[in-house]
Write an enzyme that holds these catalytic residues in place. Structure first.
Site, PDB file in Angstrom:
ATOM      1  N   SER A   1       1.205  -0.778   0.354  1.00 46.09           N
ATOM      2  CA  SER A   1       0.088  -0.140  -0.087  1.00 46.09           C
ATOM      3  C   SER A   1       1.400   1.475   0.466  1.00 46.09           C
ATOM      4  O   SER A   1       2.231   0.948   0.457  1.00 46.09           O
ATOM      5  CB  SER A   1      -0.687   0.314   1.239  1.00 46.09           C
ATOM      6  OG  SER A   1      -1.303   1.216   1.516  1.00 46.09           O
TER       7      SER A   1
ATOM      8  N   TYR B   1      -1.907  -1.222  10.118  1.00 47.33           N
ATOM      9  CA  TYR B   1      -2.123  -1.561   9.033  1.00 47.33           C
ATOM     10  C   TYR B   1      -0.754  -0.946   8.328  1.00 47.33           C
ATOM     11  O   TYR B   1      -0.844  -1.695   7.391  1.00 47.33           O
ATOM     12  CB  TYR B   1      -3.024  -0.485   8.782  1.00 47.33           C
ATOM     13  CG  TYR B   1      -3.353  -0.967   6.882  1.00 47.33           C
ATOM     14  CD1 TYR B   1      -4.190  -1.706   6.202  1.00 47.33           C
ATOM     15  CD2 TYR B   1      -3.358   0.587   5.609  1.00 47.33           C
ATOM     16  CE1 TYR B   1      -5.066  -1.716   4.561  1.00 47.33           C
ATOM     17  CE2 TYR B   1      -3.567   0.263   4.049  1.00 47.33           C
ATOM     18  CZ  TYR B   1      -3.821  -0.677   3.897  1.00 47.33           C
ATOM     19  OH  TYR B   1      -4.255  -0.962   2.087  1.00 47.33           O
TER      20      TYR B   1
HETATM   21  N1  LIG Z   1      -8.720  -0.332  -1.920  1.00 49.46           N
HETATM   22  C1  LIG Z   1      -7.423   0.358  -1.937  1.00 49.46           C
HETATM   23  O1  LIG Z   1      -6.962   2.170  -1.792  1.00 49.46           O
HETATM   24  C2  LIG Z   1      -6.216  -0.466  -1.474  1.00 49.46           C
HETATM   25  C3  LIG Z   1      -5.418   0.947  -0.991  1.00 49.46           C
HETATM   26  C4  LIG Z   1      -3.844   0.466  -0.386  1.00 49.46           C
HETATM   27  C5  LIG Z   1      -3.741  -1.295  -0.526  1.00 49.46           C
HETATM   28  N2  LIG Z   1      -4.369  -2.239  -0.825  1.00 49.46           N
HETATM   29  C6  LIG Z   1      -5.040  -3.103  -0.042  1.00 49.46           C
HETATM   30  O2  LIG Z   1      -4.782  -4.125  -1.216  1.00 49.46           O
HETATM   31  C7  LIG Z   1      -5.456  -5.300  -1.039  1.00 49.46           C
HETATM   32  C8  LIG Z   1      -7.051  -5.516  -1.399  1.00 49.46           C
HETATM   33  O3  LIG Z   1      -8.071  -4.676  -0.872  1.00 49.46           O
HETATM   34  P1  LIG Z   1      -9.122  -4.390  -1.187  1.00 49.46           P
HETATM   35  O4  LIG Z   1      -9.718  -2.763  -0.794  1.00 49.46           O
HETATM   36  O5  LIG Z   1      -9.553  -5.154  -2.119  1.00 49.46           O
HETATM   37  O6  LIG Z   1     -10.254  -4.849  -0.117  1.00 49.46           O
HETATM   38  P2  LIG Z   1     -11.625  -5.291  -0.013  1.00 49.46           P
HETATM   39  O7  LIG Z   1     -12.049  -5.188   1.568  1.00 49.46           O
HETATM   40  O8  LIG Z   1     -12.598  -4.544  -0.941  1.00 49.46           O
HETATM   41  O9  LIG Z   1     -11.889  -6.698  -0.938  1.00 49.46           O
HETATM   42  C9  LIG Z   1     -10.655  -7.626   0.463  1.00 49.46           C
HETATM   43  C10 LIG Z   1     -10.945  -8.972  -0.342  1.00 49.46           C
HETATM   44  O10 LIG Z   1     -10.207 -10.156   0.714  1.00 49.46           O
HETATM   45  C11 LIG Z   1     -11.520 -11.002   1.604  1.00 49.46           C
HETATM   46  N3  LIG Z   1     -10.027 -11.206   2.782  1.00 49.46           N
HETATM   47  C12 LIG Z   1     -10.228 -10.474   3.693  1.00 49.46           C
HETATM   48  N4  LIG Z   1      -9.451 -10.663   5.100  1.00 49.46           N
HETATM   49  C13 LIG Z   1      -9.549 -12.472   4.841  1.00 49.46           C
HETATM   50  C14 LIG Z   1      -8.741 -13.288   5.020  1.00 49.46           C
HETATM   51  N5  LIG Z   1      -7.696 -13.440   5.930  1.00 49.46           N
HETATM   52  N6  LIG Z   1      -8.436 -14.772   4.013  1.00 49.46           N
HETATM   53  C15 LIG Z   1      -8.971 -14.271   2.712  1.00 49.46           C
HETATM   54  N7  LIG Z   1      -9.298 -13.472   1.913  1.00 49.46           N
HETATM   55  C16 LIG Z   1      -9.649 -12.624   2.996  1.00 49.46           C
HETATM   56  C17 LIG Z   1     -12.203 -10.104   1.625  1.00 49.46           C
HETATM   57  O11 LIG Z   1     -13.051 -11.071   1.881  1.00 49.46           O
HETATM   58  C18 LIG Z   1     -12.953  -9.318   0.118  1.00 49.46           C
HETATM   59  O12 LIG Z   1     -13.726 -10.132  -0.518  1.00 49.46           O
HETATM   60  C19 LIG Z   1      -5.709  -5.093   0.330  1.00 49.46           C
HETATM   61  O13 LIG Z   1      -4.703  -6.188   0.911  1.00 49.46           O
HETATM   62  C20 LIG Z   1      -5.539  -4.009   0.762  1.00 49.46           C
HETATM   63  O14 LIG Z   1      -4.735  -3.340   2.085  1.00 49.46           O
HETATM   64  C21 LIG Z   1      -6.230  -0.866  -1.147  1.00 49.46           C
END
Ligand SMILES: NC(=O)c1ccc[n+]([C@@H]2O[C@H](COP(=O)([O-])OP(=O)(O)OC[C@H]3O[C@@H](n4cnc5c(N)ncnc54)[C@H](O)[C@@H]3O)[C@@H](O)[C@H]2O)c1
Length: 263
Positions: free
Chosen positions: A145, A158
């Site tokens: 991130s 985080y």
């Molecule tokens: N969206 C953003 O702007 C953003 C920015 C930086 C980093 N990220 C990272 O990207 C990744 C995905 O984020 P997102 O925004 O798509 O999140 P989201 O919450 O929209 O989707 C995450 C998915 O992961 C699944 N999940 C969570 N914990 C789990 C576990 N222990 N085992 C199995 N499945 C699990 C959830 O059920 C969900 O389907 C994360 O690692 C997040 O930290 C996202």
């Protein structure tokens, strides 16, 4: 971009957000995908949508919690049983935790964020790398991130775990480059997914849209990212076209992480 026909990629956290977007990018190029998530209903829904849109690709779903080592072993074993080999891993599942200043941060929430964001990524690499070695190499993309390269107010757990993801990525690239395994991390800024929508609710519970607009106004591009942009970057890093990018933490944030003060 090169074709993924005959290639098998595992995606964790595939049911929604950035995992689902990468599943679309890879399925549109013919990959066989193992979709891993701990949310069974959303996972089935995602698989059915993808099957309908991309009939050329094959999909295996595995309900697994990436923070439980046995579950990770299971998604790797089931993938090999179904598709015979593994070519790549998109180690994406993660959670934000709760927003609070460091001294008030709930320790149980902190430990949960560590178990999922840090240990989940470690277990994924621990069990997939031996399969990539057997297969003559492969690619890994871990999800860090901007919080993996900068501090973010009120998100100490985080930020700690995402910095750890960046570190583990560099180590894996050093240790397994000799096995033709290229490992990178992506560092997304604010990309509009369910996780980010939830963060805006925490910032402004009565009107999350105000928080969203305010956040977007600070980005050099004046907008939030689209999950599809992230899916395309991930597909490139996992593809045969990526022959030499390894050990990098690649920001995808409209340039925001380079900013000092207001733009
Ligand atoms: N969206 C953003 O702007 C953003 C920015 C930086 C980093 N990220 C990272 O990207 C990744 C995905 O984020 P997102 O925004 O798509 O999140 P989201 O919450 O929209 O989707 C995450 C998915 O992961 C699944 N999940 C969570 N914990 C789990 C576990 N222990 N085992 C199995 N499945 C699990 C959830 O059920 C969900 O389907 C994360 O690692 C997040 O930290 C996202």
């Amino acid at each position: 971009m090169s074709n993924f026909k005959g290639k098998t990629i595992i995606i964790t956290g595939a049911a929604m957000g950035l995992g689902y977007a990468a599943a679309e990018a890879l399925a549109s190029k013919g990959a066989n995908l193992t979709l891993v998530d701990y949310n069974n209903d959303s996972l089935e829904k995602a698989k059915n949508e993808l099957k309908e849109k991309y009939p050329e690709s094959k999909f295996l779903t595995v309900v697994a919690d990436v923070s439980i080592e046995e579950n990770v072993k299971k998604y790797v074993e089931e993938t090999v049983k179904e598709f015979g080999k593994i070519d790549g891993l998109y180690n994406n599942a993660g959670i934000e935790g709760k927003q609070a200043p460091l001294i008030d941060y709930d320790i149980d929430v902190f430990k949960k964020v560590v178990d999922i964001n840090l240990m989940g990524v470690h277990y994924g690499m621990k069990y997939v790398i031996p399969e990539l070695q057997k297969n003559g190499g492969g690619k890994i993309v871990n999800v860090a991130s901007v919080g993996g390269i900068r501090g973010v107010l009120n998100q100490t757990a985080y930020v700690a775990t995402k910095h750890a993801v960046a570190g583990m990525t560099k180590n894996a690239a050093l240790e397994y480059g000799k096995d033709n395994i290229l490992t990178n991390a992506i560092a997304p800024g604010a990309i509009l997914t369910p996780m980010v929508a939830e963060a805006f609710k925490q910032v402004n519970p009565s009107d999350p849209k105000v928080a969203e607009k305010e956040y977007a106004s600070r980005n050099p591009t004046r907008k939030l990212g689209d999950p599809k942009d992230v899916g395309n970057l991930v597909a490139y890093l996992l593809s045969d076209e990526n022959g030499y990018v390894s050990g990098q933490v690649i920001a995808i944030d409209g340039g925001e992480s380079n900013m000092y003060g207001n733009s």
